[in-house]
Design a protein around this motif. Structure first.
Motif, PDB file in Angstrom:
ATOM      1  N   ALA A 217     -42.453   3.306 -32.578  1.00  0.00           N
ATOM      2  CA  ALA A 217     -43.845   3.690 -32.799  1.00  0.00           C
ATOM      3  C   ALA A 217     -44.087   5.138 -32.406  1.00  0.00           C
ATOM      4  O   ALA A 217     -44.830   5.865 -33.083  1.00  0.00           O
ATOM      5  N   VAL A 218     -43.481   5.586 -31.313  1.00  0.00           N
ATOM      6  CA  VAL A 218     -43.605   6.986 -30.910  1.00  0.00           C
ATOM      7  C   VAL A 218     -43.005   7.896 -31.970  1.00  0.00           C
ATOM      8  O   VAL A 218     -43.619   8.890 -32.387  1.00  0.00           O
ATOM      9  N   SER A 219     -41.814   7.569 -32.422  1.00  0.00           N
ATOM     10  CA  SER A 219     -41.166   8.374 -33.456  1.00  0.00           C
ATOM     11  C   SER A 219     -41.999   8.375 -34.732  1.00  0.00           C
ATOM     12  O   SER A 219     -42.151   9.415 -35.401  1.00  0.00           O
ATOM     13  N   HIS A 220     -42.568   7.239 -35.088  1.00  0.00           N
ATOM     14  CA  HIS A 220     -43.409   7.102 -36.274  1.00  0.00           C
ATOM     15  C   HIS A 220     -44.583   8.086 -36.216  1.00  0.00           C
ATOM     16  O   HIS A 220     -44.848   8.820 -37.180  1.00  0.00           O
ATOM     17  N   VAL A 221     -45.271   8.115 -35.074  1.00  0.00           N
ATOM     18  CA  VAL A 221     -46.402   9.028 -34.902  1.00  0.00           C
ATOM     19  C   VAL A 221     -45.938  10.483 -34.975  1.00  0.00           C
ATOM     20  O   VAL A 221     -46.615  11.338 -35.566  1.00  0.00           O
ATOM     21  N   CYS A 222     -44.794  10.772 -34.379  1.00  0.00           N
ATOM     22  CA  CYS A 222     -44.283  12.147 -34.424  1.00  0.00           C
ATOM     23  C   CYS A 222     -43.951  12.569 -35.850  1.00  0.00           C
ATOM     24  O   CYS A 222     -44.215  13.714 -36.246  1.00  0.00           O
ATOM     25  N   TYR A 223     -43.385  11.662 -36.648  1.00  0.00           N
ATOM     26  CA  TYR A 223     -43.130  11.978 -38.049  1.00  0.00           C
ATOM     27  C   TYR A 223     -44.429  12.263 -38.782  1.00  0.00           C
ATOM     28  O   TYR A 223     -44.508  13.184 -39.614  1.00  0.00           O
ATOM     29  N   LYS A 224     -45.463  11.489 -38.515  1.00  0.00           N
ATOM     30  CA  LYS A 224     -46.752  11.707 -39.162  1.00  0.00           C
ATOM     31  C   LYS A 224     -47.329  13.082 -38.831  1.00  0.00           C
ATOM     32  O   LYS A 224     -47.986  13.708 -39.658  1.00  0.00           O
ATOM     33  N   ASN A 225     -47.076  13.537 -37.602  1.00  0.00           N
ATOM     34  CA  ASN A 225     -47.630  14.809 -37.148  1.00  0.00           C
ATOM     35  C   ASN A 225     -46.652  15.971 -37.276  1.00  0.00           C
ATOM     36  O   ASN A 225     -46.973  17.097 -36.886  1.00  0.00           O
ATOM     37  N   ASP A 226     -45.446  15.701 -37.786  1.00  0.00           N
ATOM     38  CA  ASP A 226     -44.416  16.727 -37.945  1.00  0.00           C
ATOM     39  C   ASP A 226     -44.086  17.375 -36.595  1.00  0.00           C
ATOM     40  O   ASP A 226     -44.022  18.604 -36.488  1.00  0.00           O
ATOM     41  N   ILE A 227     -43.856  16.536 -35.589  1.00  0.00           N
ATOM     42  CA  ILE A 227     -43.547  17.011 -34.234  1.00  0.00           C
ATOM     43  C   ILE A 227     -42.092  16.695 -33.900  1.00  0.00           C
ATOM     44  O   ILE A 227     -41.682  15.519 -33.941  1.00  0.00           O
ATOM     45  N   PRO A 228     -41.271  17.686 -33.557  1.00  0.00           N
ATOM     46  CA  PRO A 228     -39.913  17.402 -33.078  1.00  0.00           C
ATOM     47  C   PRO A 228     -39.976  16.508 -31.835  1.00  0.00           C
ATOM     48  O   PRO A 228     -40.846  16.695 -30.972  1.00  0.00           O
ATOM     49  N   HIS A 229     -39.047  15.559 -31.732  1.00  0.00           N
ATOM     50  CA  HIS A 229     -39.128  14.603 -30.629  1.00  0.00           C
ATOM     51  C   HIS A 229     -37.767  14.002 -30.322  1.00  0.00           C
ATOM     52  O   HIS A 229     -36.848  14.044 -31.155  1.00  0.00           O
ATOM     53  N   VAL A 230     -37.678  13.425 -29.124  1.00  0.00           N
ATOM     54  CA  VAL A 230     -36.465  12.725 -28.726  1.00  0.00           C
ATOM     55  C   VAL A 230     -36.861  11.546 -27.850  1.00  0.00           C
ATOM     56  O   VAL A 230     -37.782  11.639 -27.036  1.00  0.00           O
ATOM     57  N   ILE A 231     -36.149  10.427 -28.033  1.00  0.00           N
ATOM     58  CA  ILE A 231     -36.408   9.192 -27.289  1.00  0.00           C
ATOM     59  C   ILE A 231     -35.236   8.959 -26.357  1.00  0.00           C
ATOM     60  O   ILE A 231     -34.085   8.858 -26.796  1.00  0.00           O
ATOM     61  N   ILE A 232     -35.528   8.842 -25.056  1.00  0.00           N
ATOM     62  CA  ILE A 232     -34.503   8.699 -24.013  1.00  0.00           C
ATOM     63  C   ILE A 232     -34.755   7.397 -23.263  1.00  0.00           C
ATOM     64  O   ILE A 232     -35.838   7.193 -22.707  1.00  0.00           O
ATOM     65  N   ARG A 233     -33.762   6.517 -23.229  1.00  0.00           N
ATOM     66  CA  ARG A 233     -33.911   5.224 -22.581  1.00  0.00           C
ATOM     67  C   ARG A 233     -32.807   4.993 -21.541  1.00  0.00           C
ATOM     68  O   ARG A 233     -31.636   5.275 -21.788  1.00  0.00           O
ATOM     69  N   SER A 234     -33.199   4.460 -20.391  1.00  0.00           N
ATOM     70  CA  SER A 234     -32.245   4.071 -19.350  1.00  0.00           C
ATOM     71  C   SER A 234     -32.240   2.552 -19.241  1.00  0.00           C
ATOM     72  O   SER A 234     -33.304   1.915 -19.257  1.00  0.00           O
ATOM     73  N   MET A 235     -31.061   1.971 -19.098  1.00  0.00           N
ATOM     74  CA  MET A 235     -30.938   0.515 -19.086  1.00  0.00           C
ATOM     75  C   MET A 235     -31.327  -0.061 -17.717  1.00  0.00           C
ATOM     76  O   MET A 235     -30.677   0.215 -16.706  1.00  0.00           O
ATOM     77  N   SER A 236     -32.388  -0.854 -17.694  1.00  0.00           N
ATOM     78  CA  SER A 236     -32.843  -1.470 -16.440  1.00  0.00           C
ATOM     79  C   SER A 236     -32.266  -2.860 -16.247  1.00  0.00           C
ATOM     80  O   SER A 236     -32.255  -3.384 -15.128  1.00  0.00           O
ATOM     81  N   ASN A 237     -31.788  -3.466 -17.323  1.00  0.00           N
ATOM     82  CA  ASN A 237     -31.260  -4.833 -17.279  1.00  0.00           C
ATOM     83  C   ASN A 237     -30.595  -5.127 -18.613  1.00  0.00           C
ATOM     84  O   ASN A 237     -30.780  -4.399 -19.587  1.00  0.00           O
ATOM     85  N   ASP A 238     -29.819  -6.190 -18.663  1.00  0.00           N
ATOM     86  CA  ASP A 238     -29.275  -6.663 -19.929  1.00  0.00           C
ATOM     87  C   ASP A 238     -30.326  -7.508 -20.635  1.00  0.00           C
ATOM     88  O   ASP A 238     -30.991  -8.346 -20.003  1.00  0.00           O
ATOM     89  N   CYS A 239     -30.488  -7.313 -21.941  1.00  0.00           N
ATOM     90  CA  CYS A 239     -31.378  -8.184 -22.697  1.00  0.00           C
ATOM     91  C   CYS A 239     -30.869  -9.627 -22.604  1.00  0.00           C
ATOM     92  O   CYS A 239     -29.677  -9.883 -22.728  1.00  0.00           O
ATOM     93  N   GLY A 240     -31.784 -10.530 -22.403  1.00  0.00           N
ATOM     94  CA  GLY A 240     -31.437 -11.931 -22.221  1.00  0.00           C
ATOM     95  C   GLY A 240     -32.053 -12.492 -20.956  1.00  0.00           C
ATOM     96  O   GLY A 240     -32.298 -13.690 -20.852  1.00  0.00           O
ATOM     97  N   GLU A 241     -32.315 -11.608 -19.994  1.00  0.00           N
ATOM     98  CA  GLU A 241     -33.045 -12.023 -18.809  1.00  0.00           C
ATOM     99  C   GLU A 241     -34.517 -12.190 -19.154  1.00  0.00           C
ATOM    100  O   GLU A 241     -35.039 -11.491 -20.020  1.00  0.00           O
ATOM    101  N   SER A 242     -35.184 -13.095 -18.457  1.00  0.00           N
ATOM    102  CA  SER A 242     -36.613 -13.278 -18.680  1.00  0.00           C
ATOM    103  C   SER A 242     -37.382 -12.130 -18.047  1.00  0.00           C
ATOM    104  O   SER A 242     -36.893 -11.451 -17.137  1.00  0.00           O
TER     105      SER A 242
END
Length: 273
Positions: A217-242
């Protein structure tokens, strides 16, 4: 560059950014926006809440406020935060730099009928390369993304359930050099997915290395506004935990959030040189 916008979903994810770039607080669109100014350099930062609707509204508000305050569009937007891991070569605190961002459980063909006419999204290549250089210069170890790994889902999810994390991938230090990074795909969903069958499908169909609730969604908005962007994620857990399993792990969540923020700060430092 003179104007950089930094966005996260949660307070813990923006904390290190705002400690580094303190400033006056503007209240707009339900956001508390910190505006740091040093000469011609402007840093705007805020957290916008979880989920695609919250974060899309926040991204547009933040970009609009920055344009109003400075008199020109932002030069770059950086989104930073934690995510659930889907790559068996990654572990706690490791970084996924989003080359590609995909919506899950969404009719992307209908979304693509309107500008910017895209079904998938992604970080701006120049900013992605800069973020990778920051990670590499910090001593982080590069690992392959799931698109490059045969049977990637089977390494994460066995017939008995989620994998057991190897000890060398469970290092909770805040030292970036002790961690790994990849450049790959991040999946965005409004659901906190825990079922191995669903997560296996996300890996097999989209080659996702992480799942979260905002990046596309962030990237989508940036494309609409023609804004250079980067998404950075750090792993807090493995998917599968509640979601409830994360209760009582505040230190871990804060550590993971600050690792992503360290990479984001490295990108900012290069942009405003």
């Amino acid at each position: 560059m003179s104007t950089v916008v930094i966005l996260s979903a949660l307070p813990r994810e923006i904390a290190l950014i705002q400690e580094t770039y303190p400033g006056d607080v503007l209240h707009e669109g339900g956001l508390d926006i910190m505006h740091h100014q040093d000469g011609d350099v402007h840093i705007f930062s805020a957290f916008g809440g979880m989920g695609t609707t919250n974060i899309a509204a926040a991204a547009q508000t933040l970009l609009t406020v920055a344009r109003y305050e400075v008199g020109a569009s932002a030069d770059a937007l950086i989104f930073t935060g934690i995510a659930g891991n889907l790559n068996a070569r990654l572990g706690f605190g490791d970084i996924a730099l989003a080359e590609t961002l995909v919506y899950e459980d969404t009719d992307t063909g209908i979304i693509a009928e309107d500008p910017p006419y895209r079904e998938t999204f992604g970080s701006t290549p120049e900013l992605l390369a800069l973020a990778e250089r920051v990670a590499r210069d910090a001593g982080m170890t590069f690992v392959e993304n799931n698109a490059s790994i045969s049977g990637a889902s089977r390494l994460m999810y066995t017939p008995s359930g989620i994998r057991e994390v190897p000890s060398d991938r469970d290092d909770h230090t805040q030292n970036l050099a002790a961690h790994r990074y990849t450049v790959g795909t991040v999946a965005t969903s409004n659901l906190f997915s825990t079922e191995p069958s669903v997560l296996t499908r996300i890996i097999d169909e989209d080659h996702a290395d992480a799942e979260e609730m905002e990046g596309a969604a962030v990237s989508h908005v940036c494309y609409k506004n023609d804004i250079p962007h980067v998404i950075i994620r750090s792993m807090s857990n493995d998917c599968g935990e509640s979601y409830e399993a994360l209760d009582g792990r505040e230190n871990d969540l804060n550590t993971s959030a600050r690792l992503a923020a360290q990479v984001a700060l490295g990108v900012v430092a290069e942009l405003v040189k």
